[in-house]
Design an enzyme around this catalytic site. Sequence first.
Site, short mmCIF file in Angstrom:
data_model
loop_
_atom_site.label_atom_id
_atom_site.label_comp_id
_atom_site.label_asym_id
_atom_site.label_seq_id
_atom_site.Cartn_x
_atom_site.Cartn_y
_atom_site.Cartn_z
N PHE A 37 0.90 -1.29 -0.09
CA PHE A 37 0.19 0.07 -0.06
C PHE A 37 0.74 1.10 -0.02
O PHE A 37 0.34 2.35 -0.29
CB PHE A 37 -1.06 -0.11 1.16
N ASP A 102 -10.12 10.63 15.48
CA ASP A 102 -10.20 11.69 16.18
C ASP A 102 -8.89 12.25 16.42
O ASP A 102 -8.90 13.14 16.96
CB ASP A 102 -10.69 11.14 17.59
N TYR A 125 0.99 10.87 13.62
CA TYR A 125 -0.15 9.91 13.24
C TYR A 125 -1.32 10.94 12.94
O TYR A 125 -1.95 10.65 11.59
CB TYR A 125 -0.60 9.05 14.29
N LYS A 129 -3.11 11.53 9.18
CA LYS A 129 -4.55 11.36 8.93
C LYS A 129 -5.31 12.62 8.25
O LYS A 129 -6.11 12.55 7.58
CB LYS A 129 -5.20 10.88 10.24
#
Length: 290
Positions: A37, A102, A125, A129
């Site tokens: 990926f 979140d 992270y 995102k």
Amino acid sequence: MQRIVLLAPYGLLGSELARSLSALGQIFTLSRAEVDFADTTATAIRVAALAPTVIVNAAGFTAVDLAESATEQAFLLNASLPEALAQLAARRQCWLVHISSDYVYSGAGRRPWTEQDQTAPLSVYGASKLAGDQAVLSLCNKALILRTGWLYDSHGRHFLQAVLPRLLNHQTLQVVDGQIGAPTPARVVAQQAVLMLRQLLSGRSDSAGLYHLACQGETSWYGFACAMLQQLQQQGRALQAAIEPVSSAHYRQLYPQAAARPFNSRLALAKVEQHFGLQLPDWQSQLTQV
């Protein structure tokens, strides 16, 4: 019949999506064993060859602490891959479902975050995102971005699977009491995502965009662990386990973490309830089921 391509079908959420999406059409899966990926071009080529009418991206770099040192890998999987899939979806005019987090928010305050709130991730992270979300929104007008958090279920690696064996072994646990969110089974996210996608495929393209998706209610990690213990005791298990609340700062002294965690992971659900008519369950009832 819909031709649905699901990336990462064996993860915590991917496995639940694989089950739930079957109600909408024919599913074609791509796993990490079949394609790298991080090679976004090769991945997009493999997806395109399957002639999808729907692309569901459950792939991602989810090792929050490792992302602090593996920044390039985190951004490849969490930002570059969604960007490549969004470009493909735009060319094919097919739907793209993308899973977000979140962690894109700062975690400040006490009120639930809305989809309109300013983002300010605390970690690599979270930043990766957010970059993925922004790419999808800017490139694809038939996208469904689902921000969720505190995922768990009866399988996979997560908080419940870390705590449960220690409770059953009568251990004493120290659990953070200052971080607040809504524990949400992956099954709930998958099932609700399919209900949303069904409406979009029936012609409601005006409801494309960004949504929060989680269980109702809130608790701390400490409260979640206490609820697990209570459930076990109600099943008649005589356990001598104990759970002690600790602050985030104290926990990080005991168990150093490279990445900062948001204190407030409350997600407002009004938008998804109003646009799609969903009735999201409370986290306590779902813990009982799991």
